[in-house]
Design a protein around this motif. Structure first.
Motif, PDB file in Angstrom:
ATOM      1  N   LEU A 203     -39.988 -15.819   1.938  1.00 30.04           N
ATOM      2  CA  LEU A 203     -40.567 -14.886   2.898  1.00 30.04           C
ATOM      3  C   LEU A 203     -40.204 -15.382   4.289  1.00 30.04           C
ATOM      4  CD1 LEU A 203     -42.617 -12.423   2.608  1.00 30.04           C
ATOM      5  CD2 LEU A 203     -44.377 -14.040   3.311  1.00 30.04           C
ATOM      6  N   HIS A 204     -39.729 -14.491   5.168  1.00 34.22           N
ATOM      7  CA  HIS A 204     -39.470 -14.923   6.538  1.00 34.22           C
ATOM      8  C   HIS A 204     -39.673 -13.768   7.511  1.00 34.22           C
ATOM      9  CE1 HIS A 204     -35.436 -13.320   5.497  1.00 34.22           C
ATOM     10  NE2 HIS A 204     -35.374 -13.015   6.780  1.00 34.22           N
ATOM     11  N   ALA A 205     -39.919 -14.130   8.767  1.00 35.93           N
ATOM     12  CA  ALA A 205     -40.149 -13.153   9.829  1.00 35.93           C
ATOM     13  C   ALA A 205     -38.863 -12.929  10.603  1.00 35.93           C
ATOM     14  CB  ALA A 205     -41.253 -13.648  10.752  1.00 35.93           C
ATOM     15  N   ALA A 206     -38.699 -11.735  11.144  1.00 30.68           N
ATOM     16  CA  ALA A 206     -37.517 -11.401  11.933  1.00 30.68           C
ATOM     17  C   ALA A 206     -37.897 -10.324  12.942  1.00 30.68           C
ATOM     18  CB  ALA A 206     -36.388 -10.930  11.025  1.00 30.68           C
ATOM     19  N   ASP A 210     -34.374  -3.031  17.470  1.00 36.65           N
ATOM     20  CA  ASP A 210     -35.209  -2.267  18.401  1.00 36.65           C
ATOM     21  C   ASP A 210     -36.393  -3.084  18.903  1.00 36.65           C
ATOM     22  OD1 ASP A 210     -36.870  -2.389  16.211  1.00 36.65           O
ATOM     23  OD2 ASP A 210     -37.008  -0.232  15.901  1.00 36.65           O
ATOM     24  N   GLY A 211     -36.477  -4.363  18.507  1.00 40.44           N
ATOM     25  CA  GLY A 211     -37.535  -5.236  18.988  1.00 40.44           C
ATOM     26  C   GLY A 211     -38.759  -5.304  18.102  1.00 40.44           C
ATOM     27  N   ARG A 212     -38.837  -4.458  17.107  1.00 38.69           N
ATOM     28  CA  ARG A 212     -40.002  -4.477  16.215  1.00 38.69           C
ATOM     29  C   ARG A 212     -39.959  -5.696  15.308  1.00 38.69           C
ATOM     30  NH1 ARG A 212     -40.766   1.093  13.141  1.00 38.69           N
ATOM     31  NH2 ARG A 212     -42.590  -0.054  12.445  1.00 38.69           N
ATOM     32  N   GLY A 213     -41.134  -6.294  15.095  1.00 40.74           N
ATOM     33  CA  GLY A 213     -41.214  -7.377  14.135  1.00 40.74           C
ATOM     34  C   GLY A 213     -41.114  -6.840  12.729  1.00 40.74           C
ATOM     35  N   GLU A 214     -40.612  -7.675  11.822  1.00 39.36           N
ATOM     36  CA  GLU A 214     -40.552  -7.299  10.426  1.00 39.36           C
ATOM     37  C   GLU A 214     -40.618  -8.557   9.574  1.00 39.36           C
ATOM     38  OE1 GLU A 214     -36.932  -5.042  10.247  1.00 39.36           O
ATOM     39  OE2 GLU A 214     -35.683  -6.822   9.989  1.00 39.36           O
ATOM     40  N   VAL A 215     -41.160  -8.390   8.365  1.00 43.06           N
ATOM     41  CA  VAL A 215     -41.201  -9.474   7.400  1.00 43.06           C
ATOM     42  C   VAL A 215     -40.274  -9.110   6.262  1.00 43.06           C
ATOM     43  CG1 VAL A 215     -42.629 -10.697   5.724  1.00 43.06           C
ATOM     44  CG2 VAL A 215     -43.512 -10.264   8.016  1.00 43.06           C
ATOM     45  N   ARG A 216     -39.434 -10.067   5.850  1.00 41.49           N
ATOM     46  CA  ARG A 216     -38.460  -9.840   4.793  1.00 41.49           C
ATOM     47  C   ARG A 216     -38.776 -10.760   3.617  1.00 41.49           C
ATOM     48  NH1 ARG A 216     -33.552  -7.319   6.084  1.00 41.49           N
ATOM     49  NH2 ARG A 216     -33.580  -6.377   8.164  1.00 41.49           N
ATOM     50  N   ALA A 217     -38.815 -10.188   2.432  1.00 41.62           N
ATOM     51  CA  ALA A 217     -39.096 -10.949   1.219  1.00 41.62           C
ATOM     52  C   ALA A 217     -37.885 -10.877   0.299  1.00 41.62           C
ATOM     53  CB  ALA A 217     -40.323 -10.408   0.502  1.00 41.62           C
ATOM     54  N   ARG A 218     -37.406 -12.029  -0.135  1.00 47.83           N
ATOM     55  CA  ARG A 218     -36.315 -12.085  -1.103  1.00 47.83           C
ATOM     56  C   ARG A 218     -36.919 -12.027  -2.502  1.00 47.83           C
ATOM     57  NH1 ARG A 218     -31.003 -14.472  -1.756  1.00 47.83           N
ATOM     58  NH2 ARG A 218     -30.802 -15.484  -3.799  1.00 47.83           N
ATOM     59  N   VAL A 219     -36.517 -11.018  -3.292  1.00 52.22           N
ATOM     60  CA  VAL A 219     -37.121 -10.763  -4.596  1.00 52.22           C
ATOM     61  C   VAL A 219     -36.030 -10.772  -5.669  1.00 52.22           C
ATOM     62  CG1 VAL A 219     -38.546  -9.186  -5.955  1.00 52.22           C
ATOM     63  CG2 VAL A 219     -38.882  -9.348  -3.485  1.00 52.22           C
ATOM     64  N   ARG A 220     -36.335 -11.403  -6.789  1.00 53.27           N
ATOM     65  CA  ARG A 220     -35.406 -11.453  -7.931  1.00 53.27           C
ATOM     66  C   ARG A 220     -36.044 -10.765  -9.137  1.00 53.27           C
ATOM     67  NH1 ARG A 220     -31.065 -14.625  -9.071  1.00 53.27           N
ATOM     68  NH2 ARG A 220     -31.527 -15.901  -7.230  1.00 53.27           N
ATOM     69  N   ASN A 221     -35.290  -9.876  -9.767  1.00 54.65           N
ATOM     70  CA  ASN A 221     -35.730  -9.238 -11.007  1.00 54.65           C
ATOM     71  C   ASN A 221     -35.473 -10.212 -12.147  1.00 54.65           C
ATOM     72  OD1 ASN A 221     -36.128  -7.722 -13.317  1.00 54.65           O
ATOM     73  ND2 ASN A 221     -35.101  -5.895 -12.537  1.00 54.65           N
ATOM     74  N   THR A 222     -36.527 -10.772 -12.701  1.00 55.29           N
ATOM     75  CA  THR A 222     -36.410 -11.750 -13.779  1.00 55.29           C
ATOM     76  C   THR A 222     -36.687 -11.140 -15.149  1.00 55.29           C
ATOM     77  OG1 THR A 222     -38.716 -12.421 -13.485  1.00 55.29           O
ATOM     78  CG2 THR A 222     -37.048 -13.651 -12.247  1.00 55.29           C
ATOM     79  N   GLY A 231     -45.194  -1.924  -1.849  1.00 53.30           N
ATOM     80  CA  GLY A 231     -46.182  -2.954  -1.539  1.00 53.30           C
ATOM     81  C   GLY A 231     -46.673  -2.863  -0.106  1.00 53.30           C
ATOM     82  N   ALA A 232     -47.452  -3.849   0.282  1.00 58.65           N
ATOM     83  CA  ALA A 232     -48.051  -3.873   1.607  1.00 58.65           C
ATOM     84  C   ALA A 232     -48.241  -5.307   2.055  1.00 58.65           C
ATOM     85  CB  ALA A 232     -49.393  -3.128   1.606  1.00 58.65           C
ATOM     86  N   LEU A 233     -48.269  -5.495   3.375  1.00 54.62           N
ATOM     87  CA  LEU A 233     -48.434  -6.817   3.971  1.00 54.62           C
ATOM     88  C   LEU A 233     -49.555  -6.775   4.999  1.00 54.62           C
ATOM     89  CD1 LEU A 233     -45.974  -9.461   4.992  1.00 54.62           C
ATOM     90  CD2 LEU A 233     -47.201  -8.393   6.869  1.00 54.62           C
ATOM     91  N   SER A 234     -50.391  -7.818   5.009  1.00 54.49           N
ATOM     92  CA  SER A 234     -51.455  -7.966   6.007  1.00 54.49           C
ATOM     93  C   SER A 234     -51.248  -9.261   6.771  1.00 54.49           C
ATOM     94  CB  SER A 234     -52.830  -7.968   5.335  1.00 54.49           C
ATOM     95  OG  SER A 234     -53.095  -6.712   4.729  1.00 54.49           O
ATOM     96  N   LEU A 235     -51.579  -9.229   8.057  1.00 57.20           N
ATOM     97  CA  LEU A 235     -51.471 -10.402   8.913  1.00 57.20           C
ATOM     98  C   LEU A 235     -52.861 -10.837   9.359  1.00 57.20           C
ATOM     99  CD1 LEU A 235     -48.484  -9.284  11.184  1.00 57.20           C
ATOM    100  CD2 LEU A 235     -48.404 -10.882   9.261  1.00 57.20           C
ATOM    101  N   SER A 236     -53.100 -12.129   9.353  1.00 58.60           N
ATOM    102  CA  SER A 236     -54.381 -12.677   9.804  1.00 58.60           C
ATOM    103  C   SER A 236     -54.125 -14.001  10.503  1.00 58.60           C
ATOM    104  CB  SER A 236     -55.338 -12.871   8.619  1.00 58.60           C
ATOM    105  OG  SER A 236     -54.797 -13.810   7.694  1.00 58.60           O
ATOM    106  N   GLU A 262     -33.639  -7.869  -0.727  1.00 62.20           N
ATOM    107  CA  GLU A 262     -34.735  -8.058   0.223  1.00 62.20           C
ATOM    108  C   GLU A 262     -35.601  -6.812   0.296  1.00 62.20           C
ATOM    109  OE1 GLU A 262     -33.698 -11.333   3.615  1.00 62.20           O
ATOM    110  OE2 GLU A 262     -33.184  -9.256   4.045  1.00 62.20           O
ATOM    111  N   VAL A 263     -36.910  -7.033   0.330  1.00 60.83           N
ATOM    112  CA  VAL A 263     -37.877  -5.981   0.627  1.00 60.83           C
ATOM    113  C   VAL A 263     -38.305  -6.180   2.073  1.00 60.83           C
ATOM    114  CG1 VAL A 263     -40.133  -5.011   0.093  1.00 60.83           C
ATOM    115  CG2 VAL A 263     -38.666  -5.843  -1.758  1.00 60.83           C
ATOM    116  N   VAL A 264     -38.216  -5.129   2.877  1.00 62.03           N
ATOM    117  CA  VAL A 264     -38.492  -5.222   4.310  1.00 62.03           C
ATOM    118  C   VAL A 264     -39.797  -4.506   4.631  1.00 62.03           C
ATOM    119  CG1 VAL A 264     -37.645  -4.709   6.638  1.00 62.03           C
ATOM    120  CG2 VAL A 264     -36.030  -5.315   4.814  1.00 62.03           C
ATOM    121  N   VAL A 265     -40.649  -5.182   5.417  1.00 58.33           N
ATOM    122  CA  VAL A 265     -41.894  -4.578   5.875  1.00 58.33           C
ATOM    123  C   VAL A 265     -41.824  -4.443   7.396  1.00 58.33           C
ATOM    124  CG1 VAL A 265     -44.404  -4.709   5.898  1.00 58.33           C
ATOM    125  CG2 VAL A 265     -43.129  -5.726   4.002  1.00 58.33           C
TER     126      VAL A 265
END
Length: 345
Positions: A203-206, A210-222, A231-236, A262-265
């Motif tokens: 998981l990493h932030a980018a 356009d300047g918007r933040g996004e979180v990218r998750a690397r996912v493998r189909n096993t 899915g959904a992401l929450s920040l705290s 990658e799944v992008v949020v």
């Protein structure tokens, strides 16, 4: 510890274990009618829709099987599904219905051009291929998939399309086509269905350009079946104790068995850089997994942010597993209660 108190302690422990293991399902974007491509001709507002009407009894709880034709069958099997095509415009419309090839490539479900055939479309027949729909009218089409007895094991992909178009005339120099479709995921093989499973590897932030933040998750189909990830992401724990979300993951990530993508949020552009505690939950059908990490967004667009803590993988369970565990806990609770009542007599 003696007497009835020990039973109440055991009851409390079992209840706590159940509460810790059984988590509510994450927010799941509804598939709805599968609009697999452009669904209208903008020049006239002529619009069509399509939706799947049937799902196997064993897959009633699976949201993918209610939107797409998803099944595992043995060689020599015959299955039937119905789709409903709707004229969503105020004028009558002629609609063609046909099956065409598809594939999974680069983390997406890819539609072959036009009426390109493949093995699955060769197995698929429709009880009608031409519809005359009144304004706001609809019609049902039955698709029959006949799998040959000598079919090799493996998953095939295709689409049942409903298509309308404006032919060339004096005012149109180009034919305008609009089509919508229902995806097909047909797995062939003896015995039980291959499991569906995936792993969130990082998981990493980018920041997007356009300047918007996004979180990218690397996912493998096993697992052994294709996956459509939502899915959904929450920040705290952000600056000043800020919280944000949930933010929905961008739709359209599809993984064939063994694939990685990658799944992008996408996030709000006004979010400060952090650090934040990011909690992501992804789901495909009945399979769900979560992950959590502390992330910091980069200050400039196009950059990658820091992961200040290693990703912690939260164990996810499919619905049948959760249901089975809940049944065991309830049975244990009932047994303890019965034993306690007998000893009181």
């Amino acid at each position: 510890m003696k007497g009835p108190h020990r039973y109440w302690v055991l009851l409390l422990v079992l209840a706590c274990v159940q509460a810790a293991w059984v988590r509510p399902a994450a927010a799941h974007g509804a598939h709805g009618a599968s609009r697999a491509s452009s669904s209208h001709a903008p020049a006239t507002g002529r619009t069509i829709g399509i939706k799947l009407l049937d799902a196997p009894e064993s897959r009633r709880a699976d949201p993918r099987a209610r939107a797409y034709i998803v099944d595992h069958v043995a060689p020599g099997s015959v299955i039937e599904r119905r789709v409903e095509v709707t004229n969503e415009s105020s004028t009558p419309m002629h609609v063609n219905v046909y099956a065409a090839a598809a594939a999974i490539a680069k983390g997406a479900f890819a539609f072959a051009p036009g009426r390109t055939p493949n093995e699955l479309t060769g197995w698929t027949s429709l009880d009608t291929t031409d519809l005359e729909l009144a304004a706001s009218g609809s019609a049902r089409v039955r698709a029959t998939i006949r799998v040959p007895r000598d079919a090799a094991a493996g998953e095939r992909y295709g689409v049942i399309w409903a298509q309308t178009g404006i032919p060339e005339d004096r005012s149109h120099t180009v034919t305008i086509l609009g089509r919508v479709g229902v995806r097909m995921y047909i797995d062939v093989g003896p015995g039980g269905e291959p499991p569906s499973e995936f792993r969130i590897e990082e998981l990493h932030a980018a920041r997007a350009r356009d300047g918007r933040g996004e979180v990218r998750a690397r996912v493998r189909n096993t697992g052994g079946r294709a996956l459509d990830l939502v899915g959904a992401l929450s920040l705290s724990g952000g600056p000043g104790g800020l919280r944000a979300g949930p933010f929905q993951a961008r739709t359209g990530t599809t993984l064939a068995p063994g694939d990685v993508a990658e799944v992008v949020v996408p996030l709000d552009a006004r979010l400060p850089d952090g650090p934040w505690t990011a909690a992501l939950t992804l789901r495909s059908g009945l399979v769900e997994h979560g992950t959590r990490a502390t992330v910091t967004f980069p200050a400039t667009a196009g950059g990658a942010g820091a992961v200040a803590a290693s990703v912690v993988r939260e164990q996810g369970f499919s619905t049948p597993v959760v249901a089975g565990f809940s049944a065991l806990v309830l049975a244990a609770l009932g047994l303890l209660r019965s034993t306690f009542l007998r000893r009181r007599r």
